[in-house]
Design a protein around this motif. Structure first.
Motif, PDB file in Angstrom:
ATOM      1  N   PHE A 202     -16.288 -83.598 -70.557  1.00 19.48           N
ATOM      2  CA  PHE A 202     -16.143 -84.984 -70.422  1.00 19.48           C
ATOM      3  C   PHE A 202     -17.166 -85.806 -71.076  1.00 19.48           C
ATOM      4  CE2 PHE A 202     -17.520 -83.480 -66.199  1.00 19.48           C
ATOM      5  CZ  PHE A 202     -18.726 -84.159 -66.262  1.00 19.48           C
ATOM      6  N   SER A 203     -17.191 -87.113 -71.198  1.00 16.65           N
ATOM      7  CA  SER A 203     -18.146 -87.904 -71.856  1.00 16.65           C
ATOM      8  C   SER A 203     -18.133 -88.887 -71.054  1.00 16.65           C
ATOM      9  CB  SER A 203     -17.591 -88.242 -73.251  1.00 16.65           C
ATOM     10  OG  SER A 203     -18.457 -89.122 -73.976  1.00 16.65           O
ATOM     11  N   TRP A 204     -19.375 -89.010 -70.074  1.00 12.60           N
ATOM     12  CA  TRP A 204     -19.660 -90.099 -69.154  1.00 12.60           C
ATOM     13  C   TRP A 204     -21.002 -90.520 -69.523  1.00 12.60           C
ATOM     14  CZ3 TRP A 204     -17.962 -88.693 -63.499  1.00 12.60           C
ATOM     15  CH2 TRP A 204     -16.859 -88.506 -63.490  1.00 12.60           C
ATOM     16  N   TRP A 205     -21.042 -91.767 -69.707  1.00 11.21           N
ATOM     17  CA  TRP A 205     -22.419 -92.468 -70.092  1.00 11.21           C
ATOM     18  C   TRP A 205     -22.273 -93.991 -70.085  1.00 11.21           C
ATOM     19  CZ3 TRP A 205     -26.903 -89.399 -70.712  1.00 11.21           C
ATOM     20  CH2 TRP A 205     -28.172 -90.249 -71.072  1.00 11.21           C
ATOM     21  N   PRO A 206     -23.250 -94.804 -69.525  1.00 10.66           N
ATOM     22  CA  PRO A 206     -24.193 -94.050 -68.595  1.00 10.66           C
ATOM     23  C   PRO A 206     -23.429 -94.138 -67.130  1.00 10.66           C
ATOM     24  CG  PRO A 206     -24.354 -96.618 -68.638  1.00 10.66           C
ATOM     25  CD  PRO A 206     -23.283 -96.171 -69.836  1.00 10.66           C
ATOM     26  N   GLY A 207     -24.048 -93.228 -66.199  1.00 10.69           N
ATOM     27  CA  GLY A 207     -23.357 -93.093 -64.834  1.00 10.69           C
ATOM     28  C   GLY A 207     -22.247 -92.455 -65.253  1.00 10.69           C
ATOM     29  N   ASN A 208     -21.117 -92.894 -64.561  1.00 10.39           N
ATOM     30  CA  ASN A 208     -19.696 -92.463 -64.289  1.00 10.39           C
ATOM     31  C   ASN A 208     -18.876 -93.032 -65.376  1.00 10.39           C
ATOM     32  OD1 ASN A 208     -19.583 -94.364 -62.799  1.00 10.39           O
ATOM     33  ND2 ASN A 208     -18.744 -93.250 -60.997  1.00 10.39           N
ATOM     34  N   ASN A 209     -19.389 -93.874 -66.310  1.00 10.75           N
ATOM     35  CA  ASN A 209     -18.532 -94.447 -67.260  1.00 10.75           C
ATOM     36  C   ASN A 209     -17.827 -93.786 -68.040  1.00 10.75           C
ATOM     37  OD1 ASN A 209     -17.598 -97.005 -68.634  1.00 10.75           O
ATOM     38  ND2 ASN A 209     -19.337 -96.639 -69.992  1.00 10.75           N
ATOM     39  N   ARG A 210     -16.659 -93.765 -68.118  1.00 11.00           N
ATOM     40  CA  ARG A 210     -15.839 -92.772 -68.882  1.00 11.00           C
ATOM     41  C   ARG A 210     -15.784 -93.131 -70.337  1.00 11.00           C
ATOM     42  NH1 ARG A 210     -10.924 -90.561 -65.070  1.00 11.00           N
ATOM     43  NH2 ARG A 210     -12.044 -90.397 -63.053  1.00 11.00           N
ATOM     44  N   LEU A 211     -16.256 -92.446 -71.296  1.00  8.18           N
ATOM     45  CA  LEU A 211     -16.037 -92.743 -72.726  1.00  8.18           C
ATOM     46  C   LEU A 211     -15.083 -91.540 -73.473  1.00  8.18           C
ATOM     47  CD1 LEU A 211     -19.960 -93.360 -73.424  1.00  8.18           C
ATOM     48  CD2 LEU A 211     -18.288 -95.024 -72.865  1.00  8.18           C
ATOM     49  N   PRO A 212     -14.749 -91.674 -74.619  1.00 10.96           N
ATOM     50  CA  PRO A 212     -13.946 -90.834 -75.392  1.00 10.96           C
ATOM     51  C   PRO A 212     -14.934 -89.781 -75.639  1.00 10.96           C
ATOM     52  CG  PRO A 212     -13.650 -92.883 -76.435  1.00 10.96           C
ATOM     53  CD  PRO A 212     -14.756 -93.309 -75.364  1.00 10.96           C
ATOM     54  N   LEU A 213     -14.258 -88.466 -75.817  1.00 15.99           N
ATOM     55  CA  LEU A 213     -15.325 -87.068 -76.008  1.00 15.99           C
ATOM     56  C   LEU A 213     -15.861 -87.486 -77.166  1.00 15.99           C
ATOM     57  CD1 LEU A 213     -15.564 -84.673 -74.140  1.00 15.99           C
ATOM     58  CD2 LEU A 213     -14.119 -83.173 -75.914  1.00 15.99           C
ATOM     59  N   ALA A 214     -15.418 -88.241 -78.004  1.00 13.04           N
ATOM     60  CA  ALA A 214     -15.906 -88.170 -79.343  1.00 13.04           C
ATOM     61  C   ALA A 214     -17.115 -89.096 -79.340  1.00 13.04           C
ATOM     62  CB  ALA A 214     -14.990 -89.013 -80.527  1.00 13.04           C
ATOM     63  N   ASP A 215     -17.650 -89.810 -78.319  1.00 12.74           N
ATOM     64  CA  ASP A 215     -18.810 -90.467 -78.121  1.00 12.74           C
ATOM     65  C   ASP A 215     -19.895 -89.531 -78.002  1.00 12.74           C
ATOM     66  OD1 ASP A 215     -17.168 -92.743 -78.300  1.00 12.74           O
ATOM     67  OD2 ASP A 215     -17.994 -93.775 -76.870  1.00 12.74           O
ATOM     68  N   ARG A 216     -19.723 -88.338 -77.427  1.00 11.06           N
ATOM     69  CA  ARG A 216     -20.676 -87.344 -77.565  1.00 11.06           C
ATOM     70  C   ARG A 216     -20.587 -86.053 -77.950  1.00 11.06           C
ATOM     71  NH1 ARG A 216     -23.338 -87.278 -71.591  1.00 11.06           N
ATOM     72  NH2 ARG A 216     -25.369 -86.537 -72.832  1.00 11.06           N
ATOM     73  N   THR A 217     -19.857 -86.058 -79.087  1.00 13.55           N
ATOM     74  CA  THR A 217     -19.620 -85.044 -80.126  1.00 13.55           C
ATOM     75  C   THR A 217     -20.681 -84.390 -80.267  1.00 13.55           C
ATOM     76  OG1 THR A 217     -17.787 -86.412 -81.356  1.00 13.55           O
ATOM     77  CG2 THR A 217     -18.552 -84.459 -82.250  1.00 13.55           C
ATOM     78  N   ARG A 218     -21.902 -84.547 -80.538  1.00 13.18           N
ATOM     79  CA  ARG A 218     -23.108 -83.647 -80.756  1.00 13.18           C
ATOM     80  C   ARG A 218     -23.081 -82.892 -79.652  1.00 13.18           C
ATOM     81  NH1 ARG A 218     -28.378 -84.145 -79.272  1.00 13.18           N
ATOM     82  NH2 ARG A 218     -29.828 -82.827 -80.248  1.00 13.18           N
ATOM     83  N   LEU A 219     -23.284 -83.408 -78.346  1.00 10.66           N
ATOM     84  CA  LEU A 219     -23.440 -82.668 -77.098  1.00 10.66           C
ATOM     85  C   LEU A 219     -22.538 -81.422 -77.124  1.00 10.66           C
ATOM     86  CD1 LEU A 219     -24.660 -81.944 -74.528  1.00 10.66           C
ATOM     87  CD2 LEU A 219     -22.983 -83.671 -73.397  1.00 10.66           C
ATOM     88  N   TRP A 220     -21.098 -81.878 -77.371  1.00  5.84           N
ATOM     89  CA  TRP A 220     -20.073 -80.874 -76.960  1.00  5.84           C
ATOM     90  C   TRP A 220     -19.909 -79.698 -78.002  1.00  5.84           C
ATOM     91  CZ3 TRP A 220     -18.761 -79.488 -72.692  1.00  5.84           C
ATOM     92  CH2 TRP A 220     -18.813 -80.309 -71.571  1.00  5.84           C
ATOM     93  N   ALA A 221     -20.182 -80.124 -79.490  1.00  4.67           N
ATOM     94  CA  ALA A 221     -20.462 -79.162 -80.429  1.00  4.67           C
ATOM     95  C   ALA A 221     -21.568 -78.257 -80.452  1.00  4.67           C
ATOM     96  CB  ALA A 221     -20.708 -79.783 -81.828  1.00  4.67           C
ATOM     97  N   GLU A 222     -22.603 -78.635 -79.725  1.00  2.99           N
ATOM     98  CA  GLU A 222     -23.731 -77.637 -79.347  1.00  2.99           C
ATOM     99  C   GLU A 222     -23.192 -77.073 -78.090  1.00  2.99           C
ATOM    100  OE1 GLU A 222     -27.741 -78.836 -79.892  1.00  2.99           O
ATOM    101  OE2 GLU A 222     -27.290 -80.339 -81.119  1.00  2.99           O
ATOM    102  N   VAL A 223     -22.788 -77.379 -77.226  1.00  6.72           N
ATOM    103  CA  VAL A 223     -22.356 -76.637 -75.882  1.00  6.72           C
ATOM    104  C   VAL A 223     -21.305 -75.416 -76.362  1.00  6.72           C
ATOM    105  CG1 VAL A 223     -21.044 -76.573 -73.864  1.00  6.72           C
ATOM    106  CG2 VAL A 223     -22.674 -78.512 -74.223  1.00  6.72           C
ATOM    107  N   LEU A 224     -20.289 -75.785 -77.094  1.00  6.95           N
ATOM    108  CA  LEU A 224     -19.478 -74.781 -77.449  1.00  6.95           C
ATOM    109  C   LEU A 224     -20.034 -73.925 -78.558  1.00  6.95           C
ATOM    110  CD1 LEU A 224     -16.196 -76.908 -77.740  1.00  6.95           C
ATOM    111  CD2 LEU A 224     -16.978 -75.732 -75.870  1.00  6.95           C
TER     112      LEU A 224
END
Length: 266
Positions: A202-224
């Motif tokens: 998921f892409s939450w930022w800041p706190g539990n504010n829900r954003l599209p996953l694309a807003d943290r693409t760098r994080l998720w590309a590196e995680v995967l």
């Protein structure tokens, strides 16, 4: 061969959905939407879609999962590994078997690692050890969610807990800690990577504010990328607005982060 079977044969992270993301939808619609979005697996929640006390419902959920060419990767239970709940765990294990799930997701106690008293921690370890024994008797893995307010709320406490339980069939989930930077989150995942069986995406930022996953693409590309080649699933959870209409978009982003630009179902 299902997409998940093909993925395991070829390597790579399995991509899926937590059914709790759409609690208000019938199980058949959740499975249909996940399949149409090109996902491979589902973690079915025990709270609404597949309650352990309703075996006929659990069987029906397995049927719709298979009907849409999906696989069930885990049973999302809310067993908190407390003495009061331990007697009910065999029913949870039986439900997981009925569902065709190879793993049960659990919670590591009812207190965070900083607030739990030594005796509380010992009881949670004891209950997780016994749950792991029951799970093993049913051919199942066990994995606590990486979550605040439990003994798996930090990387250090999670690693310690897994060592204390000391069972070969116990691994852990992971998700980005609330308000952690990409660098902090990835450093923690790297420490646990060999013990992680699934991540909640998921892409939450800041706190539990829900954003599209694309807003943290760098994080998720590196995680995967970090988890690539392991028997691990990345499961979309809690999309913005709990809106089923954004699932296809979020799944496409997840596929892109995994380096998959297209999908097909066989």
């Amino acid at each position: 061969m299902t997409d998940e079977s093909s993925r395991k044969a070829a390597g790579g992270v399995g991509l899926g959905l937590c059914s709790v993301t759409f609690r208000r939808l019938p199980a058949a619609e959740v499975a249909r939407r996940a399949a149409e979005a090109g996902l491979e697996v589902i973690e079915w929640g025990a709270d609404v879609h597949a309650p352990a006390a309703r075996p006929d419902t659990v069987r029906a959920v397995r049927e719709v999962t298979e009907r849409y060419g999906m696989a069930c990767c885990s049973y999302g239970s809310y067993f908190r590994a407390t003495p009061d709940e331990l007697s009910g765990f065999p029913a949870v294990a039986r439900a997981a078997v009925l569902l065709g799930a190879p793993r049960i997701r659990v919670w590591a106690g009812a207190a965070g690692s900083r607030s739990a008293l030594p005796g509380e921690r010992q009881e949670t370890v004891r209950c997780l050890r016994e749950a792991a024994r029951i799970a093993e008797d049913h051919g199942l893995l066990l994995a606590p969610e990486f979550h605040g307010g439990t003994l798996t709320d930090t990387v250090a406490s999670t690693a310690r807990l897994l060592d204390e339980v000391g069972a070969d069939n116990v691994r852990t989930y992971w998700q980005p800690p609330l308000d952690a930077s990409d660098e902090e989150a990835l450093a923690g995942l790297a420490e646990l990577a060999d013990r992680v069986c699934a991540v909640h995406a998921f892409s939450w930022w800041p706190g539990n504010n829900r954003l599209p996953l694309a807003d943290r693409t760098r994080l998720w590309a590196e995680v995967l990328g970090l988890l690539d080649g392991r028997d691990v699933q990345a499961l979309l959870e809690f999309v913005p607005g709990d809106d089923p209409e954004v699932l296809a978009r979020e799944a496409a982003t997840l596929r892109g982060c995994a380096g998959r630009t297209a999908y097909g179902r066989t």
